[in-house]
Enzyme design. Structure first.
Site, PDB file in Angstrom:
ATOM      1  N   TYR A 180      -2.841 -39.873  55.173  1.00 14.84           N
ATOM      2  CA  TYR A 180      -3.044 -38.469  55.549  1.00 14.84           C
ATOM      3  C   TYR A 180      -1.839 -37.618  55.149  1.00 14.84           C
ATOM      4  CZ  TYR A 180      -4.024 -34.412  58.534  1.00 14.84           C
ATOM      5  OH  TYR A 180      -4.261 -33.135  59.003  1.00 14.84           O
ATOM      6  N   LYS A 184      -1.604 -34.401  52.365  1.00 10.33           N
ATOM      7  CA  LYS A 184      -1.224 -33.015  52.673  1.00 10.33           C
ATOM      8  C   LYS A 184       0.016 -32.603  51.870  1.00 10.33           C
ATOM      9  CE  LYS A 184      -4.554 -32.119  55.648  1.00 10.33           C
ATOM     10  NZ  LYS A 184      -5.633 -31.174  55.337  1.00 10.33           N
TER      11      LYS A 184
HETATM   12  P1  NAP Z   1     -12.523 -31.784  62.602  1.00 10.17           P
HETATM   13  O1  NAP Z   1     -12.928 -31.168  63.891  1.00 10.17           O
HETATM   14  O2  NAP Z   1     -12.733 -33.238  62.384  1.00 10.17           O
HETATM   15  O3  NAP Z   1     -13.216 -30.939  61.430  1.00 10.17           O
HETATM   16  C1  NAP Z   1     -13.136 -31.341  60.106  1.00 10.17           C
HETATM   17  C2  NAP Z   1     -14.228 -30.633  59.341  1.00 10.17           C
HETATM   18  O4  NAP Z   1     -14.158 -31.048  57.959  1.00 10.17           O
HETATM   19  C3  NAP Z   1     -15.627 -30.982  59.843  1.00 10.17           C
HETATM   20  O5  NAP Z   1     -16.458 -29.859  59.778  1.00 10.17           O
HETATM   21  C4  NAP Z   1     -16.069 -32.034  58.845  1.00 10.17           C
HETATM   22  O6  NAP Z   1     -17.490 -32.145  58.714  1.00 10.17           O
HETATM   23  C5  NAP Z   1     -15.475 -31.439  57.590  1.00 10.17           C
HETATM   24  N1  NAP Z   1     -15.494 -32.380  56.482  1.00 10.17           N
HETATM   25  C6  NAP Z   1     -14.986 -33.621  56.399  1.00 10.17           C
HETATM   26  N2  NAP Z   1     -15.276 -34.171  55.216  1.00 10.17           N
HETATM   27  C7  NAP Z   1     -15.985 -33.260  54.527  1.00 10.17           C
HETATM   28  C8  NAP Z   1     -16.599 -33.228  53.251  1.00 10.17           C
HETATM   29  N3  NAP Z   1     -16.557 -34.285  52.431  1.00 10.17           N
HETATM   30  N4  NAP Z   1     -17.230 -32.104  52.866  1.00 10.17           N
HETATM   31  C9  NAP Z   1     -17.305 -31.041  53.674  1.00 10.17           C
HETATM   32  N5  NAP Z   1     -16.790 -31.008  54.917  1.00 10.17           N
HETATM   33  C10 NAP Z   1     -16.140 -32.106  55.323  1.00 10.17           C
HETATM   34  O7  NAP Z   1     -10.961 -31.584  62.321  1.00 10.17           O
HETATM   35  P2  NAP Z   1     -10.001 -30.301  62.398  1.00 10.17           P
HETATM   36  O8  NAP Z   1      -8.839 -30.709  63.192  1.00 10.17           O
HETATM   37  O9  NAP Z   1     -10.748 -29.081  62.761  1.00 10.17           O
HETATM   38  O10 NAP Z   1      -9.526 -30.246  60.872  1.00 10.17           O
HETATM   39  C11 NAP Z   1      -9.615 -29.102  60.052  1.00 10.17           C
HETATM   40  C12 NAP Z   1      -8.448 -29.104  59.096  1.00 10.17           C
HETATM   41  O11 NAP Z   1      -7.232 -28.937  59.836  1.00 10.17           O
HETATM   42  C13 NAP Z   1      -8.282 -30.407  58.305  1.00 10.17           C
HETATM   43  O12 NAP Z   1      -7.945 -30.108  56.962  1.00 10.17           O
HETATM   44  C14 NAP Z   1      -7.110 -31.082  59.018  1.00 10.17           C
HETATM   45  O13 NAP Z   1      -6.410 -31.967  58.157  1.00 10.17           O
HETATM   46  C15 NAP Z   1      -6.283 -29.874  59.398  1.00 10.17           C
HETATM   47  N6  NAP Z   1      -5.306 -30.098  60.462  1.00 10.17           N
HETATM   48  C16 NAP Z   1      -5.719 -30.450  61.712  1.00 10.17           C
HETATM   49  C17 NAP Z   1      -4.765 -30.628  62.708  1.00 10.17           C
HETATM   50  C18 NAP Z   1      -5.157 -31.008  64.105  1.00 10.17           C
HETATM   51  O14 NAP Z   1      -4.258 -31.327  64.900  1.00 10.17           O
HETATM   52  N7  NAP Z   1      -6.431 -30.969  64.459  1.00 10.17           N
HETATM   53  C19 NAP Z   1      -3.401 -30.465  62.431  1.00 10.17           C
HETATM   54  C20 NAP Z   1      -3.013 -30.118  61.147  1.00 10.17           C
HETATM   55  C21 NAP Z   1      -3.984 -29.939  60.163  1.00 10.17           C
HETATM   56  P3  NAP Z   1     -18.322 -33.299  59.498  1.00 10.17           P
HETATM   57  O15 NAP Z   1     -18.593 -32.747  60.868  1.00 10.17           O
HETATM   58  O16 NAP Z   1     -19.542 -33.445  58.662  1.00 10.17           O
HETATM   59  O17 NAP Z   1     -17.462 -34.528  59.533  1.00 10.17           O
END
Ligand code: NAP
Length: 255
Positions: A180, A184
């Site tokens: 991961y 990034k």
């Molecule tokens: P999340 O709730 O798991 O949401 C991730 C989203 O990405 C979901 O809608 C998922 O769809 C979608 N996704 C995954 N693979 C995909 C694909 N092949 N094509 C299209 N959509 C896809 O996680 P989140 O925390 O909101 O993450 C959003 C972003 O924030 C990510 O890039 C993550 O790395 C970043 N981020 C998160 C955090 C944190 O603490 N949460 C911190 C730093 C960065 P499905 O429902 O179909 O799986």
């Protein structure tokens, strides 16, 4: 792309010539993407909510008043079809692209990590962003003030990984998550590269901070409302805003 500085009315943003900004959020059916989409609809944007599952995407879009868009970032065909759909419906213009779709992927440590596992994480977090940019750059080129937000992570910081003790203000600081974190870090470099290649684009990498979502089993201390704040702020960047930056809610992060 000509820069304009027209005054805008409600539901518009600088540089869109008084029209509602056309915006795409990938991975928008839940978590930070859904909250980002909701806030941008609230700000008056015409939001396409990308989702790889049609039903979940349609339900989420209906809930926030966005347009559903079937989009799997790991599929060239799906991304091309999504770009074609947006091109037909908007006359070929996209103003704001939020590359939010991401996965945590394998939790394997360096000793166990395989190339195939790494490839799977990169396919979404790195190649997925390039796929979407490649397909949508022609639409962004039709915008008077195109903006891209790449949703990165503080875990992608090479500076923090090289000296965790010297960067305790960045939370979470370094963690053993080679797949991961390196995905990034690659996304950060791509952000810098695209910023140099496309000076007319405002393109930035953002760290939403540790946020309770499915990605981390809801362990993050922040709510999605808090985490999405910096994504939304950078999506609303005007034509004179920053580009090629790596930012969190508290300010710039060390690369
Ligand atoms: P999340 O709730 O798991 O949401 C991730 C989203 O990405 C979901 O809608 C998922 O769809 C979608 N996704 C995954 N693979 C995909 C694909 N092949 N094509 C299209 N959509 C896809 O996680 P989140 O925390 O909101 O993450 C959003 C972003 O924030 C990510 O890039 C993550 O790395 C970043 N981020 C998160 C955090 C944190 O603490 N949460 C911190 C730093 C960065 P499905 O429902 O179909 O799986």
């Amino acid at each position: 792309m000509e820069r304009t500085h027209r005054r805008t009315g409600p539901g518009t943003r600088p540089g869109t010539g008084g029209r509602a900004a056309v915006t795409l959020v990938t991975g928008g059916n839940k978590g930070l993407g859904l909250e980002t989409g909701r806030r941008l609809v609230e700000a008056g944007h015409d939001v396409y909510l990308g989702a790889r599952d049609r039903r979940r995407g349609e339900e989420a879009a209906r809930r926030i008043g966005a347009r559903p868009l079937l989009l799997d970032v790991t599929s060239d065909a799906s991304v091309a079809a999504a770009a074609q759909a947006v091109r037909q419906e908007t006359g070929g213009r996209l103003d704001v692209l939020v590359n939010n779709a991401g996965i945590a992927g394998t939790a394997r440590l360096a000793r166990e990590l395989t190339a195939a596992e790494l490839q799977a994480v990169y396919d979404t977090n790195v190649f997925g962003v390039v796929r979407v940019l490649h397909a949508f750059l022609p639409l962004l080129a039709a915008s008077e003030a195109p903006v891209v937000v790449n949703v990165s992570s503080g875990l992608g910081s090479l500076a923090v990984a090289a000296d965790p003790a010297g960067h305790t203000a960045v939370v979470p600081t370094w963690l053993p998550a080679p797949a991961y974190s390196s995905s990034k870090a690659a996304l950060n470099m791509l952000t810098a590269q695209y910023a140099h290649a496309f000076p007319e684009l405002r393109i930035n990498a953002v760290d939403p901070g540790h946020t309770a979502t499915d990605l981390n089993g809801h362990t993050g201390p922040q709510t999605v409302e808090e985490g999405a704040g910096i994504i939304v702020r950078m999506a609303l960047t005007g034509p004179d805003g920053p580009s090629g930056r790596y930012v969190a809610a508290g300010g710039e992060l060390p690369w």
